[in-house]
Design an enzyme around this catalytic site. Structure first.
Site, PDB file in Angstrom:
ATOM      1  N   ASP A   1      18.902  64.248  43.035  1.00  0.00           N
ATOM      2  CA  ASP A   1      19.864  63.307  43.603  1.00  0.00           C
ATOM      3  C   ASP A   1      20.766  63.924  44.663  1.00  0.00           C
ATOM      4  O   ASP A   1      21.652  63.248  45.180  1.00  0.00           O
ATOM      5  CB  ASP A   1      20.752  62.721  42.497  1.00  0.00           C
ATOM      6  CG  ASP A   1      21.676  63.763  41.886  1.00  0.00           C
ATOM      7  OD1 ASP A   1      21.164  64.824  41.474  1.00  0.00           O
ATOM      8  OD2 ASP A   1      22.890  63.535  41.838  1.00  0.00           O
TER       9      ASP A   1
ATOM     10  N   ASP B   1      15.886  67.131  38.283  1.00  0.00           N
ATOM     11  CA  ASP B   1      17.278  67.517  38.117  1.00  0.00           C
ATOM     12  C   ASP B   1      17.801  66.781  36.881  1.00  0.00           C
ATOM     13  O   ASP B   1      17.156  65.838  36.387  1.00  0.00           O
ATOM     14  CB  ASP B   1      18.059  67.130  39.375  1.00  0.00           C
ATOM     15  CG  ASP B   1      19.524  67.501  39.280  1.00  0.00           C
ATOM     16  OD1 ASP B   1      19.816  68.645  38.920  1.00  0.00           O
ATOM     17  OD2 ASP B   1      20.359  66.634  39.551  1.00  0.00           O
TER      18      ASP B   1
ATOM     19  N   ASP C   1      21.811  66.149  35.814  1.00  0.00           N
ATOM     20  CA  ASP C   1      22.992  65.315  36.048  1.00  0.00           C
ATOM     21  C   ASP C   1      22.821  64.468  37.305  1.00  0.00           C
ATOM     22  O   ASP C   1      22.548  64.993  38.387  1.00  0.00           O
ATOM     23  CB  ASP C   1      24.232  66.198  36.211  1.00  0.00           C
ATOM     24  CG  ASP C   1      24.516  67.035  34.980  1.00  0.00           C
ATOM     25  OD1 ASP C   1      24.859  66.455  33.946  1.00  0.00           O
ATOM     26  OD2 ASP C   1      24.373  68.273  35.057  1.00  0.00           O
TER      27      ASP C   1
END
Length: 229
Positions: free
Chosen positions: A174, A12, A14
């Site tokens: 995240d 991922d 961000d």
């Protein structure tokens, strides 16, 4: 040592590779100011990041005690994107040890992929600004694949594009979108507990937890042990 030849590591963007909340929330706050609304603090709005610009606008307006009616004000989205592109790397930086980790993974033979719900053009603009694009075989926003995370297709399509094998792949993220997509694709997941988690990390169903990037080698070894043979 080329012990990762044939392996694909998907990341991922961000909240995983880069701490982009300051710039995204900075743009959000400028949109709120246009409407005479108070800013939302970065410290209390990090959880808003990671689900796309429209979701950030909707939830940001809610945090400020208002609403954004996209049907009535579609131009606000375009203003958000233009402002964000202009300020895309004003404060955004890779998390500590990310660059060194990517270098090490490449040296070991891994194919590196970004699989993000951020639009591909915005992802590339950010990675270009940080001189990170060259480290990845593919940057796949939802517009490059047939579905967005948490759908398994985001991961599986990205793997197909780079010639990767789902049995020799690991997803690093995240948020629940990352762990959900990995689980649906049958790929082990590593969860960055320092990112923009939308729920407590222990509730997201990750296979391995990563508290900071200096521990990535051990986390990857644990995840690889879970891969299908």
């Amino acid at each position: 040592m080329r012990d990762l030849d044939g392996w694909t590591i998907l990341f991922d963007l961000d909240g995983t590779l880069v701490d982009s909340a300051p710039d995204l929330i900075g743009t959000l706050n400028r949109m709120l100011a246009l409407k005479g609304l108070p800013p939302v603090p970065v410290s209390s709005a990090r959880h808003l990041v990671g689900h796309g610009a429209r979701a950030l606008l909707r939830h940001g307006f809610q945090e400020a005690g208002s609403t954004w009616d996209e049907a009535a004000e579609p131009e606000l989205f375009d203003r958000f994107i233009a402002d964000y592109v202009e300020n895309i790397a004003a404060h955004t930086r890779p998390f500590p040890a990310v660059v060194e980790t990517l270098e090490e993974l490449s040296t070991r033979g891994a194919t590196l992929v970004v699989a993000t719900n951020k639009r591909t053009d915005l992802s590339l603009a950010l990675l270009d600004a940080l001189d990170l694009t060259r480290r990845f075989a593919l940057v796949a926003g939802p517009d490059r694949v047939s579905a967005r995370k948490p759908d398994a297709a985001h991961i599986l399509d990205a793997l197909k594009i780079v010639g990767g094998d789902p049995a020799r792949a690991v997803m690093v993220g995240d948020a629940s979108t990352d762990t959900g997509a990995a689980r649906a694709a049958g790929v082990p997941s590593i969860l960055c507990t320092f990112g923009y988690n939308d729920r407590p990390p222990q509730e997201l169903g990750a296979d391995v937890m990563l508290d900071d990037w200096s521990g990535f080698e051990a986390a990857l070894a644990a995840a690889r042990r879970l891969c299908r043979s």
